[in-house]
Enzyme design. Structure first.
Site, PDB file in Angstrom:
ATOM      1  N   GLU A   1      41.457 152.269 -66.666  1.00  0.00           N
ATOM      2  CA  GLU A   1      40.370 153.390 -67.335  1.00  0.00           C
ATOM      3  C   GLU A   1      39.037 152.580 -67.763  1.00  0.00           C
ATOM      4  O   GLU A   1      39.070 151.591 -68.261  1.00  0.00           O
ATOM      5  CB  GLU A   1      41.066 154.000 -68.645  1.00  0.00           C
ATOM      6  CG  GLU A   1      42.183 154.654 -68.232  1.00  0.00           C
ATOM      7  CD  GLU A   1      42.744 155.685 -69.386  1.00  0.00           C
ATOM      8  OE1 GLU A   1      41.990 155.694 -70.162  1.00  0.00           O
ATOM      9  OE2 GLU A   1      43.926 156.130 -69.073  1.00  0.00           O
TER      10      GLU A   1
ATOM     11  N   ASP B   1      36.941 157.229 -67.970  1.00  0.00           N
ATOM     12  CA  ASP B   1      37.425 157.729 -69.249  1.00  0.00           C
ATOM     13  C   ASP B   1      36.214 158.303 -69.967  1.00  0.00           C
ATOM     14  O   ASP B   1      35.122 157.960 -69.583  1.00  0.00           O
ATOM     15  CB  ASP B   1      37.793 156.487 -70.223  1.00  0.00           C
ATOM     16  CG  ASP B   1      38.718 156.923 -71.185  1.00  0.00           C
ATOM     17  OD1 ASP B   1      39.159 157.981 -71.260  1.00  0.00           O
ATOM     18  OD2 ASP B   1      39.245 155.707 -71.891  1.00  0.00           O
TER      19      ASP B   1
ATOM     20  N   GLU C   1      49.456 156.065 -71.081  1.00  0.00           N
ATOM     21  CA  GLU C   1      48.343 154.903 -71.383  1.00  0.00           C
ATOM     22  C   GLU C   1      48.497 153.962 -72.250  1.00  0.00           C
ATOM     23  O   GLU C   1      49.340 154.244 -73.116  1.00  0.00           O
ATOM     24  CB  GLU C   1      46.948 155.949 -71.763  1.00  0.00           C
ATOM     25  CG  GLU C   1      45.836 154.928 -72.378  1.00  0.00           C
ATOM     26  CD  GLU C   1      44.437 155.777 -72.817  1.00  0.00           C
ATOM     27  OE1 GLU C   1      44.592 156.927 -72.775  1.00  0.00           O
ATOM     28  OE2 GLU C   1      43.483 154.999 -72.984  1.00  0.00           O
TER      29      GLU C   1
ATOM     30  N   ASN D   1      43.047 150.272 -70.359  1.00  0.00           N
ATOM     31  CA  ASN D   1      41.823 150.422 -70.754  1.00  0.00           C
ATOM     32  C   ASN D   1      41.096 148.997 -70.434  1.00  0.00           C
ATOM     33  O   ASN D   1      41.323 147.960 -70.785  1.00  0.00           O
ATOM     34  CB  ASN D   1      41.448 150.684 -71.909  1.00  0.00           C
ATOM     35  CG  ASN D   1      41.765 152.088 -72.315  1.00  0.00           C
ATOM     36  OD1 ASN D   1      41.156 153.080 -72.052  1.00  0.00           O
ATOM     37  ND2 ASN D   1      43.044 152.215 -72.773  1.00  0.00           N
TER      38      ASN D   1
ATOM     39  N   GLU E   1      42.141 164.750 -72.324  1.00  0.00           N
ATOM     40  CA  GLU E   1      42.494 164.036 -73.384  1.00  0.00           C
ATOM     41  C   GLU E   1      42.335 164.854 -74.616  1.00  0.00           C
ATOM     42  O   GLU E   1      41.554 165.551 -74.962  1.00  0.00           O
ATOM     43  CB  GLU E   1      42.088 162.552 -73.504  1.00  0.00           C
ATOM     44  CG  GLU E   1      40.610 162.319 -73.251  1.00  0.00           C
ATOM     45  CD  GLU E   1      40.023 160.936 -73.595  1.00  0.00           C
ATOM     46  OE1 GLU E   1      40.773 160.141 -73.097  1.00  0.00           O
ATOM     47  OE2 GLU E   1      38.885 160.844 -74.405  1.00  0.00           O
TER      48      GLU E   1
HETATM   49  P1  C2E Z   1      40.709 155.953 -75.361  1.00  0.00           P
HETATM   50  O1  C2E Z   1      40.995 155.345 -74.327  1.00  0.00           O
HETATM   51  O2  C2E Z   1      39.728 157.200 -75.494  1.00  0.00           O
HETATM   52  O3  C2E Z   1      42.102 156.237 -75.893  1.00  0.00           O
HETATM   53  C1  C2E Z   1      42.217 157.697 -76.185  1.00  0.00           C
HETATM   54  C2  C2E Z   1      42.396 157.669 -78.043  1.00  0.00           C
HETATM   55  O4  C2E Z   1      42.417 158.819 -78.457  1.00  0.00           O
HETATM   56  C3  C2E Z   1      43.154 156.761 -78.762  1.00  0.00           C
HETATM   57  O5  C2E Z   1      43.033 156.343 -79.956  1.00  0.00           O
HETATM   58  C4  C2E Z   1      44.614 157.717 -78.983  1.00  0.00           C
HETATM   59  O6  C2E Z   1      45.556 157.490 -79.956  1.00  0.00           O
HETATM   60  C5  C2E Z   1      43.429 158.881 -79.304  1.00  0.00           C
HETATM   61  N1  C2E Z   1      44.210 160.158 -79.014  1.00  0.00           N
HETATM   62  C6  C2E Z   1      45.164 160.512 -78.328  1.00  0.00           C
HETATM   63  N2  C2E Z   1      45.581 161.833 -78.329  1.00  0.00           N
HETATM   64  C7  C2E Z   1      44.772 162.262 -79.373  1.00  0.00           C
HETATM   65  C8  C2E Z   1      44.905 163.538 -79.773  1.00  0.00           C
HETATM   66  O7  C2E Z   1      45.451 164.575 -79.451  1.00  0.00           O
HETATM   67  N3  C2E Z   1      43.756 163.921 -81.075  1.00  0.00           N
HETATM   68  C9  C2E Z   1      43.253 163.027 -81.067  1.00  0.00           C
HETATM   69  N4  C2E Z   1      42.442 163.220 -82.168  1.00  0.00           N
HETATM   70  N5  C2E Z   1      43.212 161.721 -80.649  1.00  0.00           N
HETATM   71  C10 C2E Z   1      43.975 161.341 -79.838  1.00  0.00           C
HETATM   72  P2  C2E Z   1      43.063 154.678 -80.159  1.00  0.00           P
HETATM   73  O8  C2E Z   1      44.663 154.201 -79.579  1.00  0.00           O
HETATM   74  O9  C2E Z   1      42.604 154.677 -81.592  1.00  0.00           O
HETATM   75  O10 C2E Z   1      42.160 154.109 -79.067  1.00  0.00           O
HETATM   76  C11 C2E Z   1      40.888 154.048 -79.516  1.00  0.00           C
HETATM   77  C12 C2E Z   1      39.894 153.602 -78.318  1.00  0.00           C
HETATM   78  O11 C2E Z   1      39.960 152.200 -78.149  1.00  0.00           O
HETATM   79  C13 C2E Z   1      40.436 153.903 -76.775  1.00  0.00           C
HETATM   80  O12 C2E Z   1      39.742 155.119 -76.427  1.00  0.00           O
HETATM   81  C14 C2E Z   1      39.869 152.878 -76.114  1.00  0.00           C
HETATM   82  O13 C2E Z   1      38.499 152.839 -75.943  1.00  0.00           O
HETATM   83  C15 C2E Z   1      40.137 151.824 -76.853  1.00  0.00           C
HETATM   84  N6  C2E Z   1      41.213 150.802 -76.693  1.00  0.00           N
HETATM   85  C16 C2E Z   1      42.446 150.883 -76.997  1.00  0.00           C
HETATM   86  N7  C2E Z   1      43.253 150.004 -76.352  1.00  0.00           N
HETATM   87  C17 C2E Z   1      42.237 149.221 -75.710  1.00  0.00           C
HETATM   88  C18 C2E Z   1      42.554 148.057 -74.851  1.00  0.00           C
HETATM   89  O14 C2E Z   1      43.378 147.544 -74.631  1.00  0.00           O
HETATM   90  N8  C2E Z   1      41.514 147.834 -74.200  1.00  0.00           N
HETATM   91  C19 C2E Z   1      40.195 148.239 -74.263  1.00  0.00           C
HETATM   92  N9  C2E Z   1      39.227 147.425 -73.632  1.00  0.00           N
HETATM   93  N10 C2E Z   1      40.259 149.358 -75.046  1.00  0.00           N
HETATM   94  C20 C2E Z   1      41.115 149.738 -75.747  1.00  0.00           C
HETATM   95 CA    CA Z   2      41.445 155.427 -72.234  1.00  0.00          CA
HETATM   96 CA    CA Z   3      39.199 158.376 -73.672  1.00  0.00          CA
END
Ligand code: C2E
Ligand code: CA
Ligand code: CA
Length: 532
Positions: A397, A427, A310, A365, A484
């Site tokens: 996603e 997602d 991802e 995403n 996830e």
């Molecule tokens: P998401 O798509 O649900 O991404 C998964 C989030 O869960 C990611 O947070 C990831 O670091 C975190 N995660 C993964 N494994 C675990 C785990 O085992 N435990 C816990 N507690 N967390 C875990 P992140 O990277 O902070 O991203 C947060 C959200 O920001 C993402 O949720 C997504 O909705 C958004 N995002 C990140 N990058 C992009 C992007 O390029 N474009 C868009 N539109 N949204 C993005």
């Molecule tokens: Ca995602």
């Molecule tokens: Ca997610």
């Protein structure tokens, strides 16, 4: 506004009166000259006074002189009259045009409500004399989904809606409240405030629910929403500019949660300033490629094999350090930067993934609002082509919110992605509207069970039941599933035992930089589910 300035200065009556006044002045002055002045003045210049004619001849002289003088004035007077008339008409036209423009600026011609300018004038006057009163409240009301509806059904429908909105507002407001239309789809209410703020909250809530009720036009039914920001005097400002800014700040913040209302708080001001600073920095961060993709592995639970990554955006701000994507993604959405940000992340991800084994996919995403832009699939396809990246290696996603606002457009966009060979994952399943119907209606190929379910799985038996239910349904629809937020090996093991296909989480790896991916792939040992 008074129109007295637009009355003509020159009329036939005014001309006749001036003519009569001129005759009178000439008559009086020549009589004065003939009977009084000339006796004193002429001798001083050595000119004898000829008094021989007697009184009748003197009167004859006066009448003849005045009559000839009057006749000699008629020609020039007529010319002057026509000239002045023309100038007068031009002056009246200018005044009328100015008055019309002024009225338009003060009242919205469609709804008849005062405009922003008139509201501000009204506020200025009221606030200037408000000493001793309990103060005033300003409610700013933003109509949600208005632009989408006018895009879909045309501007005429937009006009009908605005009229109906204005009517619904008027019906709800107390008689001492002034309602105004302050911009396209933004309204305002300015009113004396009650002693406590609770009734204002109630009024805001009523406005939201009345404006969100269905709008019926013949066979067409339309749904809108409303979000409200509230500021009160004197706490949130004492002049109209300050009160307006406070209400705008409250509204800006309330908009994060469409359909809600929010009172201004000083902390919001700080937040807004910080957010504005970040907005500026975000723009340059995107163009200078300071926002970089990180990659988190997606693992097949059955055998522990990595099937893809991802793509998660990361921003290390030079002054503020790491900023959570939750923060900067929502700023990018608010400021229209989400498109450029997605493209920049996708380009980098295509370049990075080109170095990996071809069987590995990348999952990018997309924000809910991007599913309103029908040009998106082709833009993405162009980027893939320019990097020689096969669409079959890309997965997008999306969250369920993307499917709620305008499901027809979203469906068309997703269908186009599918036609290109791009997979579509739903997602955060289980957190939003969680409509299982979405799985049937939209061309979704994968479902990602939200991490909160995995978290509560250990303590809550219901969460386990729900996960089993979701898995059974997706299996019956031929949709694969990813869980996830898997942090423990036991969670992975359980999920595999209930036939969840894929997993993602710290248990396998945290999101990593591109340069760490090859090492991860080399050292990652596929683990069979039994050993997990
Ligand atoms: P998401 O798509 O649900 O991404 C998964 C989030 O869960 C990611 O947070 C990831 O670091 C975190 N995660 C993964 N494994 C675990 C785990 O085992 N435990 C816990 N507690 N967390 C875990 P992140 O990277 O902070 O991203 C947060 C959200 O920001 C993402 O949720 C997504 O909705 C958004 N995002 C990140 N990058 C992009 C992007 O390029 N474009 C868009 N539109 N949204 C993005
Ligand atoms: Ca995602
Ligand atoms: Ca997610």
């Amino acid at each position: 506004m008074s129109t007295s300035r637009a009355r003509p200065l020159v009329t036939p009556v005014s001309v006749l009166l001036s003519f009569a006044a001129m005759l009178a002045i000439m008559g009086i002055t020549s009589t004065w000259w003939e009977f009084a002045l000339q006796d004193h003045i002429l001798p001083r210049f050595g000119i004898p006074v000829d008094a021989g004619g007697g009184e009748p001849s003197r009167w004859r002289f006066i009448i003849t002189a005045v009559a000839f003088a009057a006749l000699s004035q008629i020609g020039p007077a007529l010319l002057l009259f026509r000239l002045i008339r023309r100038l007068d008409r031009a002056r009246i036209d200018v005044i009328k045009a100015r008055e019309e423009a002024d009225a338009l600026a003060r009242y919205d011609p469609l709804t008849g409500l005062p405009s922003r300018r008139m509201l501000r004038e009204h506020m200025r006057k009221r606030l200037a004399v408000s000493a001793g009163s309990t103060g005033y409240a300003l409610l700013l009301i933003d109509i949600d989904r208005f632009k989408i509806i006018t895009d879909l059904h045309g501007l005429q429908m937009g006009d009908k809606l605005l009229l109906e909105i204005a009517n619904r507002m008027k019906r709800l407001l107390p008689s001492d409240a002034v309602a105004a239309r302050v911009s396209g789809e933004e309204f305002a209410v300015f009113m004396p405030r009650p002693r406590s703020v609770e009734p204002l909250g109630k009024l805001a809530q009523q406005l939201i629910s009345h404006l969100s009720a269905n709008y019926q036009f013949e066979s067409l039914e339309v749904r809108l929403g409303a979000t409200v920001g509230i500021a009160v005097t004197p706490e949130n400002g004492t002049d109209e500019g300050e009160v307006m800014r406070s209400a705008e700040t409250a509204l800006y913040r309330a908009k994060r949660n469409a359909g809600s209302y929010r009172f201004f708080e000083p902390a919001l001001d700080q937040e807004l300033k910080q957010s504005r600073r970040l907005q500026r920095d975000l723009q340059s961060a995107i163009t200078s490629n300071a926002i970089v993709p990180h990659y988190q592995p997606l693992v097949r639970l059955k055998d522990g094999a990595v099937v893809g990554f991802e793509v998660l955006a990361r921003w290390n701000h030079p002054m503020q350090g790491f900023i959570s994507p939750e923060v900067f993604i929502s700023i990018a959405e608010d400021t229209g930067l989400i498109g450029p940000l997605t493209q920049s992340i996708l380009k980098r991800a295509c370049q990075d993934a080109a170095q990996w084994p071809e069987r590995l996919k990348i999952a990018v995403n997309l924000s809910a609002m991007q599913l309103k832009d029908t040009a998106l699939p082709d833009q993405i396809l162009r980027t893939l082509k320019s990097h020689n990246f096969p669409p079959q290696r890309l997965e997008i996603e999306i969250t369920e919110t993307a499917l709620v606002d305008d499901d027809k457009t979203a469906n068309a966009i997703l269908t186009r992605f599918r036609a290109m060979g791009i997979d579509v994952a739903l997602d955060d399943f289980g957190t939003g509207y969680s409509s299982l119907q979405n799985l049937r209606t939209f061309p979704v190929t994968k479902l990602k069970i939200d991490k909160s379910f995995v978290r509560s799985m250990n303590t809550d038996a219901n969460a386990k039941k729900l996960i089993s239910g979701i898995l059974a349904l997706s299996r019956s629809l031929g949709i694969s599933t990813t869980a996830e937020g898997i942090e423990k090996a036991a969670e992975a093991k359980y999920l595999n035992s209930v036939d969840c296909d894929f997993g993602q989480g710290y248990c396998f790896a945290k999101p990593m930089q591109a340069e760490d991916v090859p090492r991860f792939l080399n050292t990652h040992v596929p683990v069979l589910s039994g050993a997990l």
